[in-house]
Design an enzyme around this catalytic site. Structure first.
Site, PDB file in Angstrom:
ATOM      1  N   SER A 193       0.848  -1.199   0.000  1.00  0.00           N
ATOM      2  CA  SER A 193       0.000   0.000   0.000  1.00  0.00           C
ATOM      3  C   SER A 193       0.880   1.245   0.000  1.00  0.00           C
ATOM      4  CB  SER A 193      -0.907  -0.002   1.236  1.00  0.00           C
ATOM      5  OG  SER A 193      -1.453   1.292   1.380  1.00  0.00           O
ATOM      6  N   HIS A 198      -0.933  -1.173  -4.434  1.00  0.00           N
ATOM      7  CA  HIS A 198      -2.237  -0.874  -3.834  1.00  0.00           C
ATOM      8  C   HIS A 198      -2.319   0.630  -3.555  1.00  0.00           C
ATOM      9  CE1 HIS A 198      -5.884  -1.950  -1.525  1.00  0.00           C
ATOM     10  NE2 HIS A 198      -5.521  -0.979  -0.694  1.00  0.00           N
ATOM     11  N   ASP A 215      -4.659   3.755  -2.134  1.00  0.00           N
ATOM     12  CA  ASP A 215      -5.801   4.068  -1.278  1.00  0.00           C
ATOM     13  C   ASP A 215      -6.295   5.485  -1.523  1.00  0.00           C
ATOM     14  OD1 ASP A 215      -6.118   1.688   0.409  1.00  0.00           O
ATOM     15  OD2 ASP A 215      -4.066   2.137   1.043  1.00  0.00           O
ATOM     16  N   MET A 238      -9.010   8.238  -0.492  1.00  0.00           N
ATOM     17  CA  MET A 238      -9.945   8.569   0.599  1.00  0.00           C
ATOM     18  C   MET A 238     -10.505   9.973   0.409  1.00  0.00           C
ATOM     19  SD  MET A 238      -7.588   7.262   3.735  1.00  0.00           S
ATOM     20  CE  MET A 238      -6.846   5.624   3.737  1.00  0.00           C
ATOM     21  N   HIS A 255      -8.110   1.226  -4.507  1.00  0.00           N
ATOM     22  CA  HIS A 255      -9.125   1.008  -3.468  1.00  0.00           C
ATOM     23  C   HIS A 255      -9.800   2.346  -3.168  1.00  0.00           C
ATOM     24  CE1 HIS A 255      -9.715  -0.130   1.090  1.00  0.00           C
ATOM     25  NE2 HIS A 255     -10.871  -0.017   0.453  1.00  0.00           N
ATOM     26  N   MET A 277     -12.115   4.578  -1.205  1.00  0.00           N
ATOM     27  CA  MET A 277     -12.866   4.777   0.040  1.00  0.00           C
ATOM     28  C   MET A 277     -13.570   6.115  -0.102  1.00  0.00           C
ATOM     29  SD  MET A 277      -9.914   3.283   2.482  1.00  0.00           S
ATOM     30  CE  MET A 277      -8.746   3.364   1.137  1.00  0.00           C
ATOM     31  N   MET A 324     -11.845  -5.854   4.730  1.00  0.00           N
ATOM     32  CA  MET A 324     -11.123  -4.863   5.531  1.00  0.00           C
ATOM     33  C   MET A 324     -10.847  -5.448   6.922  1.00  0.00           C
ATOM     34  SD  MET A 324     -10.532  -2.401   3.511  1.00  0.00           S
ATOM     35  CE  MET A 324      -9.642  -1.468   4.751  1.00  0.00           C
ATOM     36  N   PHE A 327      -7.065   4.885   7.649  1.00  0.00           N
ATOM     37  CA  PHE A 327      -5.688   5.145   8.087  1.00  0.00           C
ATOM     38  C   PHE A 327      -4.827   3.900   7.929  1.00  0.00           C
ATOM     39  CE2 PHE A 327      -8.652   7.742  10.465  1.00  0.00           C
ATOM     40  CZ  PHE A 327      -8.126   9.023  10.302  1.00  0.00           C
ATOM     41  N   GLY A 386      -1.412   1.755   9.352  1.00  0.00           N
ATOM     42  CA  GLY A 386      -0.760   1.549  10.638  1.00  0.00           C
ATOM     43  C   GLY A 386      -1.669   1.156  11.791  1.00  0.00           C
ATOM     44  N   ASP A 400      -6.985  -6.447   3.785  1.00  0.00           N
ATOM     45  CA  ASP A 400      -6.393  -5.100   3.781  1.00  0.00           C
ATOM     46  C   ASP A 400      -6.439  -4.476   5.169  1.00  0.00           C
ATOM     47  OD1 ASP A 400      -5.458  -2.599   3.158  1.00  0.00           O
ATOM     48  OD2 ASP A 400      -7.151  -2.030   1.888  1.00  0.00           O
ATOM     49  N   GLY A 443      -3.338  -3.893   8.593  1.00  0.00           N
ATOM     50  CA  GLY A 443      -2.663  -4.575   9.701  1.00  0.00           C
ATOM     51  C   GLY A 443      -2.031  -5.903   9.342  1.00  0.00           C
ATOM     52  N   GLY A 487       0.982  -2.196   4.126  1.00  0.00           N
ATOM     53  CA  GLY A 487       1.521  -0.838   4.065  1.00  0.00           C
ATOM     54  C   GLY A 487       2.679  -0.660   5.027  1.00  0.00           C
ATOM     55  N   SER A 488       2.353  -0.368   6.282  1.00  0.00           N
ATOM     56  CA  SER A 488       3.433  -0.064   7.245  1.00  0.00           C
ATOM     57  C   SER A 488       4.371  -1.238   7.472  1.00  0.00           C
ATOM     58  CB  SER A 488       2.875   0.445   8.569  1.00  0.00           C
ATOM     59  OG  SER A 488       1.549   0.107   8.736  1.00  0.00           O
TER      60      SER A 488
HETATM   61  C1  DX5 Z   1      -6.785   1.489   5.154  1.00  0.00           C
HETATM   62  C2  DX5 Z   1      -6.223   1.223   3.782  1.00  0.00           C
HETATM   63  C3  DX5 Z   1      -5.100   0.241   3.791  1.00  0.00           C
HETATM   64  C4  DX5 Z   1      -3.891   0.712   4.521  1.00  0.00           C
HETATM   65  C5  DX5 Z   1      -3.042  -0.469   4.889  1.00  0.00           C
HETATM   66  O1  DX5 Z   1      -7.843   2.360   5.038  1.00  0.00           O
HETATM   67  O2  DX5 Z   1      -7.223   0.718   2.938  1.00  0.00           O
HETATM   68  O3  DX5 Z   1      -4.768  -0.157   2.484  1.00  0.00           O
HETATM   69  O4  DX5 Z   1      -3.134   1.616   3.768  1.00  0.00           O
HETATM   70  O5  DX5 Z   1      -2.016  -0.037   5.688  1.00  0.00           O
HETATM   71  P1  DX5 Z   1      -1.398  -0.940   6.852  1.00  0.00           P
HETATM   72  O6  DX5 Z   1      -0.825  -2.152   6.195  1.00  0.00           O
HETATM   73  O7  DX5 Z   1      -0.368  -0.043   7.461  1.00  0.00           O
HETATM   74  O8  DX5 Z   1      -2.515  -1.285   7.788  1.00  0.00           O
HETATM   75 ZN    ZN Z   2      -6.601  -0.217   0.987  1.00  0.00          ZN
END
Ligand code: DX5
Ligand code: ZN
Length: 216
Positions: free
Chosen positions: A8, A33, A35, A37, A66, A68, A137, A143, A145, A175, A177, A197-198
């Site tokens: 991500s 990926h 995101d 928002m 993705h 949102m 999800m 967010f 992390g 998607d 954590g 992501g993180s």
């Molecule tokens: C959350 C996003 C995820 C997010 C994943 O709203 O859809 O894609 O960036 O990030 P981590 O892997 O850090 O949870």
């Molecule tokens: Zn995502």
């Protein structure tokens, strides 16, 4: 099938975006990926078209976008023009999901549907046959992390069994954590695509982390 890894880009360093994109190009990752928002569907605003365009320019792998955002049907054409390969909308954001999925496919992309942690996967049962990717999800969207929600395992297993029973072909994406501690269990439950992501970008050697996430 072997599982796919989709880093991500929200967790990447935007000050060094080109080298972050190249890192993903040179890694074992399968997709990018992205995101998006809107600050309305989720309580955060991420990035928009200029960043998508830049990522597309340098990416050598498919873009998994993705959305949102509320009423995502307004932007299907725009994301197709900007090079999205997979376009995922939220079940909770669509009044006419069947029509939206059709429009995504008509625009030449694969259609994904994401469900929030509080949404029962059964709500998709009448439409699963039309979906390419079901995105479960495992955090509340908005967010990076955040901590992984344990109930997700059950939902993935449920979707895996439903796939067998219904003769559908959708891939199951998880998607939020996702990390080196939980990825094996997620694959065992039936996840086909891991978004990370993180756990990728905040490590010393992201290429090595992606390699580990890919090993199973
Ligand atoms: C959350 C996003 C995820 C997010 C994943 O709203 O859809 O894609 O960036 O990030 P981590 O892997 O850090 O949870
Ligand atoms: Zn995502």
């Amino acid at each position: 099938m072997n599982h796919l890894i989709a880093p991500s880009m929200l967790a990447s360093d935007f000050g060094n975006l080109k080298s972050e994109i190249n890192m993903v190009n040179n890694s074992d990752a399968d997709w990018f990926h992205l995101d998006i928002m809107d600050g309305v569907f989720v309580p955060n605003i991420s990035y928009g078209m200029p960043i998508v365009k830049t990522i597309k320019k340098y990416a050598q792998k498919p873009l998994d976008v993705h959305l949102m955002i509320k009423k995502p049907e307004r932007y299907i054409e725009v994301f197709a023009q900007h090079g999205a390969d997979i376009l995922t909308v939220h079940f909770e954001a669509c009044n006419h999901l069947h029509r939206t999925i059709d429009a995504i496919k008509m625009a030449g992309m694969q259609a994904g549907v994401a469900i929030n942690p509080h949404t029962n996967p059964m709500v998709l049962s009448d439409i699963l046959i039309d979906i390419d990717v079901v995105c479960v999800m495992s955090v509340n969207p908005g967010f990076g992390g955040q901590s992984f929600i344990q109930n997700t395992y059950k939902k993935i297993e449920f979707l895996k069994n439903l796939k067998k029973d219904s003769g559908s072909k959708y891939l199951i994406e998880v998607d939020g954590g996702v990390n080196l501690e939980n990825y094996e269990k997620l694959i065992n439950c039936g996840a086909n695509i891991l978004v990370a992501g993180s756990s990728v970008f905040n490590t010393k050697d992201p290429i090595q982390t992606i390699k580990k996430l890919k090993e199973f």
